[in-house]
Design an enzyme around this catalytic site. Structure first.
Site, PDB file in Angstrom:
ATOM      1  N   HIS A   1     109.197 -33.893  26.385  1.00 17.48           N
ATOM      2  CA  HIS A   1     107.754 -33.726  26.268  1.00 17.48           C
ATOM      3  C   HIS A   1     107.263 -34.532  25.067  1.00 17.48           C
ATOM      4  O   HIS A   1     108.052 -35.025  24.271  1.00 17.48           O
ATOM      5  CB  HIS A   1     107.400 -32.260  25.981  1.00 17.48           C
ATOM      6  CG  HIS A   1     107.929 -31.258  26.944  1.00 17.48           C
ATOM      7  ND1 HIS A   1     107.158 -30.695  27.930  1.00 17.48           N
ATOM      8  CD2 HIS A   1     109.150 -30.670  27.043  1.00 17.48           C
ATOM      9  CE1 HIS A   1     107.876 -29.805  28.599  1.00 17.48           C
ATOM     10  NE2 HIS A   1     109.095 -29.770  28.082  1.00 17.48           N
TER      11      HIS A   1
ATOM     12  N   GLU B   1     110.510 -31.448  22.565  1.00 14.80           N
ATOM     13  CA  GLU B   1     109.205 -32.036  22.257  1.00 14.80           C
ATOM     14  C   GLU B   1     109.383 -33.152  21.236  1.00 14.80           C
ATOM     15  O   GLU B   1     110.045 -32.964  20.211  1.00 14.80           O
ATOM     16  CB  GLU B   1     108.260 -30.985  21.675  1.00 14.80           C
ATOM     17  CG  GLU B   1     107.865 -29.884  22.634  1.00 14.80           C
ATOM     18  CD  GLU B   1     106.684 -30.238  23.519  1.00 14.80           C
ATOM     19  OE1 GLU B   1     106.186 -31.390  23.433  1.00 14.80           O
ATOM     20  OE2 GLU B   1     106.259 -29.364  24.288  1.00 14.80           O
TER      21      GLU B   1
ATOM     22  N   HIS C   1     108.197 -34.344  31.277  1.00 10.35           N
ATOM     23  CA  HIS C   1     107.289 -33.327  31.792  1.00 10.35           C
ATOM     24  C   HIS C   1     106.486 -33.905  32.963  1.00 10.35           C
ATOM     25  O   HIS C   1     106.185 -33.219  33.934  1.00 10.35           O
ATOM     26  CB  HIS C   1     106.367 -32.855  30.664  1.00 10.35           C
ATOM     27  CG  HIS C   1     105.816 -31.491  30.853  1.00 10.35           C
ATOM     28  ND1 HIS C   1     104.935 -30.924  29.972  1.00 10.35           N
ATOM     29  CD2 HIS C   1     106.007 -30.548  31.813  1.00 10.35           C
ATOM     30  CE1 HIS C   1     104.604 -29.714  30.374  1.00 10.35           C
ATOM     31  NE2 HIS C   1     105.237 -29.464  31.485  1.00 10.35           N
TER      32      HIS C   1
ATOM     33  N   ASP D   1     103.099 -36.329  30.035  1.00 14.05           N
ATOM     34  CA  ASP D   1     103.923 -36.665  28.873  1.00 14.05           C
ATOM     35  C   ASP D   1     105.403 -36.764  29.253  1.00 14.05           C
ATOM     36  O   ASP D   1     105.813 -36.152  30.235  1.00 14.05           O
ATOM     37  CB  ASP D   1     103.716 -35.627  27.760  1.00 14.05           C
ATOM     38  CG  ASP D   1     104.061 -34.197  28.178  1.00 14.05           C
ATOM     39  OD1 ASP D   1     103.525 -33.721  29.199  1.00 14.05           O
ATOM     40  OD2 ASP D   1     104.873 -33.548  27.482  1.00 14.05           O
TER      41      ASP D   1
END
Length: 196
Positions: free
Chosen positions: A43, A125, A161, A171
């Site tokens: 992500h 992330e 994602h 993303d």
């Protein structure tokens, strides 16, 4: 980040990677019985969007974000989310949820015929904005993390994602260099999304 572990040190403490800075999130739950943790989901995040270097992402994942601190936060007020890992622009690695547990990062999703990707994935992330480029240090840390994860779990696939929730999420976006990561992970059995 040169290596994920010190020579001779055990890399994992249960589902916690010792090389990551640990900050426990309350936003997690157990994985379903028999879940096969075989997917790594990439992500991107920055709060507010495009601003880097603050503590807002950590605050979001630990339910500490001041919703009134920036106008953008009104759009996400009350959101309870988490990822297993977060990689800053400088490559520093944070962990919020044990990889043995289910983090809340994917939402409505499916990959290779299986829905609910949170059940069987590890979420990472990257500090960044979809469509923008990511830093060398982030690729290095992500590659090391993928190798560490695949040594502990049967990680067979990596996807963005955008791949597991197409049309809903975008993303990490076109600024992410999938070919570069694939080169860094050459020799592993991890499969990548098909090129567009």
């Amino acid at each position: 980040m040169a290596t994920m572990t010190e020579p001779g040190a055990a890399p994992w403490d249960g589902g916690w990677l010792r090389a990551a800075r640990r900050l426990d999130s309350p936003n997690f739950g157990p994985r379903p019985a028999g879940a096969c943790i075989d997917l790594l989901v990439v992500h991107s995040i920055s709060l507010p969007p495009g601003r880097y270097g603050g503590e807002e992402v950590q605050q979001l994942f630990t339910n500490q974000l001041d919703w009134d601190a920036h106008p953008y936060f009104a759009q996400i007020r009350g959101l309870e989310v988490s990822a297993h890992f977060y990689i800053r622009r400088d490559g520093k690695l944070w962990q919020f949820v044990s990889a043995d547990d289910r983090a809340w990062h994917a939402g409505v999703s499916q990959w290779r015929g299986r829905a609910n990707c949170n059940d069987h994935s590890v979420g990472v992330e990257l500090e960044g904005l979809e469509g923008e480029r990511f830093e060398d240090a982030q690729y290095e840390t992500l590659a090391q993390l993928a190798r560490a994860l695949s040594a502990r779990y049967p990680i067979a696939h990596i996807a963005g994602h955008e791949h597991i929730a197409p049309g809903r999420k975008y993303d990490p976006g076109p600024g992410f260099d999938w070919a570069r990561l694939a080169r860094q992970l050459a020799g592993t059995a991890i499969a990548f999304p098909a090129a567009p």
